[in-house]
Write an enzyme that holds these catalytic residues in place. Structure first.
Site, mmCIF file in Angstrom:
data_model
loop_
_atom_site.group_PDB
_atom_site.id
_atom_site.type_symbol
_atom_site.label_atom_id
_atom_site.label_comp_id
_atom_site.label_asym_id
_atom_site.label_seq_id
_atom_site.Cartn_x
_atom_site.Cartn_y
_atom_site.Cartn_z
ATOM 1 N N HIS A 101 43.331 42.941 40.026
ATOM 2 C CA HIS A 101 44.339 41.895 39.842
ATOM 3 C C HIS A 101 43.974 40.919 38.722
ATOM 4 C CE1 HIS A 101 41.834 39.491 42.774
ATOM 5 N NE2 HIS A 101 42.183 38.514 41.955
ATOM 6 N N ASP A 131 41.592 47.301 44.736
ATOM 7 C CA ASP A 131 41.532 46.150 43.832
ATOM 8 C C ASP A 131 40.297 46.208 42.936
ATOM 9 O OD1 ASP A 131 42.486 43.871 42.625
ATOM 10 O OD2 ASP A 131 41.656 42.497 44.118
ATOM 11 N N SER A 204 37.370 35.574 41.194
ATOM 12 C CA SER A 204 37.756 36.956 41.470
ATOM 13 C C SER A 204 37.055 37.918 40.531
ATOM 14 C CB SER A 204 39.271 37.119 41.324
ATOM 15 O OG SER A 204 39.949 36.463 42.352
#
Length: 464
Positions: A101, A131, A204
């Protein structure tokens, strides 16, 4: 003050001093890990030009504007979007691991190293289901991280994260492992590591280290009602990520196992009803025809208690095990049927939608990853509450076609074009039958009302 009071005060001081010393000795010092590991951590920026939906000349909205108002719908001007995240170097020749992402839909990915060099990266492959994204930069002799073993983590153990929250490069935060093998509604294939390490936007894709300075996870998600950290963060176990990396390096895509069943949790009442000693396993609620499960002889009402000799305690553990199984291999399946334990053999096949995607020509079918959506099937109680027969619930909206169409978390997609959608598999099948590049009406239930949104289906990018 009496002698006795003096003695108690003296003893209390000694006890407090001993307690303080023990407490300080028990707290770890992370400075050595930060010094050693920081050069392997990178900052990632991804730039993408949004592709606004173009309204076709025969579209109902276009025709309405032209006939009744004498207007022509004007196409939106493309916008440039930029996202930031973290990553870490896994090999000295430039391979970098991050979250999908972070770089999803990016036209340009830039990696900033600890020595402030900025290098444009090539996307080797992505896997939206876990992911994970693997990218590569043209550099040599880079400091790579040490890969650890997440299976050896214990709840309560100290862990450390390094990343770039809100753009503050090389920020270190620490906490403990709160839980292991945590299943999230939107992620069927990842047994997440739950921690209380402070993770925020920009973290992230960054590494989660154990006390030995080894990477054990990739910081991926937080649970939040405010948008900021609230004490619940989730990391992808690094062994899961490295399995994906191996396939992305070799084939540029990931093949994932498929069984062909719908499952549910075994409650205490169900355990009593099926004669189980305790509420454990995955209860098969339905079996798809002509699936590996059907060929193996699985039936609705079976409780899967083992896969490949390993116990299945929670229902979420079964799809995680099947997804990581080697396609084409035969595995043992322990089940409980008619109050007796039995063993079956099942041949794992590739997930059908992945097989379809691999067999299609690039650019002719829509790219599901570009929708930017995470969905799940509705539960029976939710169907009853919403008074609808079926649909798929939107649980997360990232940048992509879904966000541009106006979809929001909590929406229930019930129809694509004229095709009803009852579950996630029907949603995927309906989208793949459509042509890339077209705009289709999407029927959505939102807070008791029905509305129609225009969703543009982006084509697959041959560069990826």
């Amino acid at each position: 003050m009496s002698l006795r009071q003096h003695g108690l005060t003296w003893l209390s001081a000694i006890a407090f001093g001993l307690f303080s010393g023990l407490a300080q000795a028990a707290l770890p010092a992370f400075d050595a890990i930060v010094d050693a590991a920081s050069p392997s951590v990178v900052n990632i920026s991804a730039t993408a030009k949004s592709r606004p939906a173009q309204i076709a000349s025969g579209d109902d909205i276009q025709e309405l504007l032209r006939r009744f108002y004498g207007l022509e719908a004007q196409p939106q001007q493309p916008r440039t979007r930029q996202s930031f995240g973290s990553g870490f170097i896994i090999s000295s020749d430039g391979y970098v691991l991050t979250n999908n992402h972070v770089i999803d839909q990016a036209d340009k990915v830039t990696v900033r190293l600890s020595d402030r060099r900025e290098v444009e990266a090539k996307v080797i492959g992505t896997d939206p289901r876990t992911d994970i994204a693997l990218i590569k930069i043209a550099a040599t002799d880079l400091p790579a991280v040490k890969i650890g073993d997440p299976s050896k983590l214990r709840v309560g153990e100290w862990v450390l994260a390094i990343g770039s929250p809100f753009g503050f490069d090389y920020s270190a935060t620490a906490g403990i492992v709160s839980a292991k093998s945590r299943a999230l509604p939107s992620e069927a294939y990842v047994p997440f590591i739950q921690t209380d390490v402070a993770i925020n936007p920009g973290n992230s894709g960054g590494p989660l280290f154990n006390a030995a300075g080894e990477v054990v996870g990739i910081n991926s998600q937080i649970y939040s009602r405010s948008g900021g950290f609230m004490g619940l963060s989730f990391a992808i176990p690094v062994d899961v990520a490295m399995e994906v990396v191996g396939q992305l390096r070799d084939k540029g895509k990931v093949s994932r196992g498929y069984l062909g069943v719908a499952i549910q949790e075994v409650t205490k009442d169900l355990a009593d009803a099926y004669g189980l000693a305790k509420p454990a396993g995955a209860l098969i609620s339905s079996v798809e025809p002509e699936s590996p499960a059907a060929r193996a002889g699985l039936k609705a009402g079976d409780v899967v208690t083992e896969f490949d000799g390993k116990p299945i305690t929670l229902s979420a553990e079964l799809p995680q095990a099947i997804g990581r199984a080697k396609v084409g291999s035969v595995y043992s399946l322990g089940i409980f049927r008619d109050r007796k334990a039995q063993q079956l053999k099942v041949a794992i096949e590739p997930l059908p939608e992945e097989e379809t995607a691999a067999g299609g020509a690039k650019g002719t079918t829509p790219d599901l990853s570009r929708l930017g959506l995470r969905l799940r099937d509705l539960q029976e109680a939710e169907k009853t509450q919403l008074k609808i027969a079926g649909g798929v619930l939107v649980v997360q909206v990232a940048d992509g076609s879904g966000a541009e169409a106006g979809l929001a978390v909590g929406d229930v997609i019930t129809q694509i074009g004229s095709t009803p959608v009852n579950n996630g598999r029907e949603f995927v099948a309906a989208v793949r039958k459509l042509s890339a590049g077209q705009t289709v009406p999407l029927t959505v239930a939102r807070r008791g009302n029905s509305l129609i949104l225009a969703l543009r289906l982006e084509p697959q990018d041959s560069a990826r």
